[in-house]
Write a protein that holds these residues in place. Sequence first.
Motif, PDB file in Angstrom:
ATOM      1  N   THR A 287       0.737  -1.309  -0.014  1.00  0.00           N
ATOM      2  CA  THR A 287      -0.013  -0.097  -0.096  1.00  0.00           C
ATOM      3  C   THR A 287       0.884   1.291  -0.018  1.00  0.00           C
ATOM      4  O   THR A 287       0.468   2.083  -0.674  1.00  0.00           O
ATOM      5  CB  THR A 287      -1.058  -0.023   1.141  1.00  0.00           C
ATOM      6  OG1 THR A 287      -1.792  -1.371   1.212  1.00  0.00           O
ATOM      7  CG2 THR A 287      -1.941   1.316   1.161  1.00  0.00           C
ATOM      8  N   TYR A 288       2.134   1.144   0.539  1.00  0.00           N
ATOM      9  CA  TYR A 288       2.829   2.095   0.711  1.00  0.00           C
ATOM     10  C   TYR A 288       4.185   1.696   0.373  1.00  0.00           C
ATOM     11  O   TYR A 288       4.819   0.734   0.796  1.00  0.00           O
ATOM     12  CB  TYR A 288       3.028   2.885   2.032  1.00  0.00           C
ATOM     13  CG  TYR A 288       4.103   4.046   2.129  1.00  0.00           C
ATOM     14  CD1 TYR A 288       4.234   5.189   1.778  1.00  0.00           C
ATOM     15  CD2 TYR A 288       5.255   3.731   2.765  1.00  0.00           C
ATOM     16  CE1 TYR A 288       5.000   6.173   1.972  1.00  0.00           C
ATOM     17  CE2 TYR A 288       6.346   4.391   2.957  1.00  0.00           C
ATOM     18  CZ  TYR A 288       6.162   5.892   2.368  1.00  0.00           C
ATOM     19  OH  TYR A 288       7.295   6.542   2.625  1.00  0.00           O
ATOM     20  N   GLY A 289       5.429   2.474  -0.180  1.00  0.00           N
ATOM     21  CA  GLY A 289       6.722   2.099  -0.521  1.00  0.00           C
ATOM     22  C   GLY A 289       7.448   3.178  -1.232  1.00  0.00           C
ATOM     23  O   GLY A 289       6.875   3.984  -2.021  1.00  0.00           O
ATOM     24  N   ALA A 290       8.780   3.464  -0.741  1.00  0.00           N
ATOM     25  CA  ALA A 290       9.470   4.142  -1.347  1.00  0.00           C
ATOM     26  C   ALA A 290      10.537   3.351  -2.059  1.00  0.00           C
ATOM     27  O   ALA A 290      11.472   2.557  -1.699  1.00  0.00           O
ATOM     28  CB  ALA A 290      10.557   5.060  -0.372  1.00  0.00           C
ATOM     29  N   PHE A 291      10.384   3.522  -3.341  1.00  0.00           N
ATOM     30  CA  PHE A 291      11.163   3.032  -4.512  1.00  0.00           C
ATOM     31  C   PHE A 291      12.421   3.720  -4.903  1.00  0.00           C
ATOM     32  O   PHE A 291      12.431   5.028  -5.223  1.00  0.00           O
ATOM     33  CB  PHE A 291      10.205   2.401  -5.859  1.00  0.00           C
ATOM     34  CG  PHE A 291       9.346   1.762  -5.568  1.00  0.00           C
ATOM     35  CD1 PHE A 291       9.600   0.328  -6.107  1.00  0.00           C
ATOM     36  CD2 PHE A 291       8.281   1.775  -4.905  1.00  0.00           C
ATOM     37  CE1 PHE A 291       8.698  -0.715  -5.737  1.00  0.00           C
ATOM     38  CE2 PHE A 291       7.143   0.772  -4.814  1.00  0.00           C
ATOM     39  CZ  PHE A 291       7.509  -0.587  -5.054  1.00  0.00           C
ATOM     40  N   ASP A 292      13.500   3.077  -5.199  1.00  0.00           N
ATOM     41  CA  ASP A 292      14.792   3.857  -5.377  1.00  0.00           C
ATOM     42  C   ASP A 292      15.172   3.183  -6.850  1.00  0.00           C
ATOM     43  O   ASP A 292      15.444   2.049  -6.953  1.00  0.00           O
ATOM     44  CB  ASP A 292      15.875   3.477  -4.254  1.00  0.00           C
ATOM     45  CG  ASP A 292      15.804   4.173  -3.017  1.00  0.00           C
ATOM     46  OD1 ASP A 292      15.426   5.484  -3.182  1.00  0.00           O
ATOM     47  OD2 ASP A 292      16.190   3.700  -2.254  1.00  0.00           O
TER      48      ASP A 292
END
Length: 361
Positions: A287-292
């Motif tokens: 539902t939430y994620g910080a992608f690099d």
Amino acid sequence: MLGQGGGPPWPAPPVTVDLRAPSPAAVRWLPEEECASRVVLADRAARGEFAALQAVLHRLGVPSVRLDAAQADGGRDPLTISLDDGLVTLEGRSFRPTVVWARGPMPRAIPDGYAGSLIGADSWSALVGQLAALAPAGLPGGDRAGRLAQLAGAAAAGVRTPRTIVTTDPRTAEALKGDRLVVKVLDEHFVEAAPGHLVGLLAEVVGREALMRRRPPGFPVIVQEYVEHDLELRVYYLDGDLHAFAVSKPSPDAPWRNPAAVSVRGMPVPPRAAAVVGRLARGWGLTYGAFDLLLTPEDVVFLEVNADGDWRWFETKAGTRALTNAAASMVRTLHVNVLRAAAPPPIGGVLDFLVLGSETW
């Protein structure tokens, strides 16, 4: 041929982060009045994301309670959770959680006055991390897969990843191409050596010849090819909503060691990056994620996703509050849906804009 290893070991001197809370309050209620249902936000208070998020949720009319996960004090009024009816009683107030968002790292070094033992510390950590089991909606969602599982999953989904090996001796990385290699830890970057003090070993870009002269670290590490790229992106996924920042930094550890040298700007999400993030987030149930990510002329290169990724630092550098507002709108929608009071209003996005105002600080 491996070098003799006469130089320093791989990890550079560790960096220390102080996460001690600036305030003794461990529980913050908004509003103060009794509410039958609340959003639960659990994190280290010093990180700041949930303080800003709770304030915006209050403006949107969403009741919430914010827990400082580092201040688990058994001397307070009892915390009781009933699995029969999902009722939480805290500081004499009872409510049912609608949405639970728990962010790590959770405390491990808790002094005897708080928990008394490592088992006690782990028990508080487990409680905060598993609160989502009580609520119909939990964030970040999905499994918190490690870096190797992420890389394997991305590759299986047809997304390019850096060529990678795991080894106890980075000097064995002769099969990887290029004059520069990236070395990073296999699990979490930080450990809590003392309450509120995190000590971390950060990723490094190391010249191949220099790496061959270094002693092995004594534990497994990730070694990757260095991918030449046109742009480095941090893309936030919020239940289908995407926000991107372009990041320019002289080294992977610059945000901690030399933040003034890091440039961050908000930008529209490139369509090919949006496709990759959406595919992976849906596949992993996030539902939430910080992608690099890295953008090359030909590919989008996936590095990792952090389900607990900070956003306030990026917002501050870029001069925006877009992520905090987007996170509040996402949580409100989940909260309203759980309450079954009504479907999200068709003009909800317009109402949010009117309530929240401009996206700049």
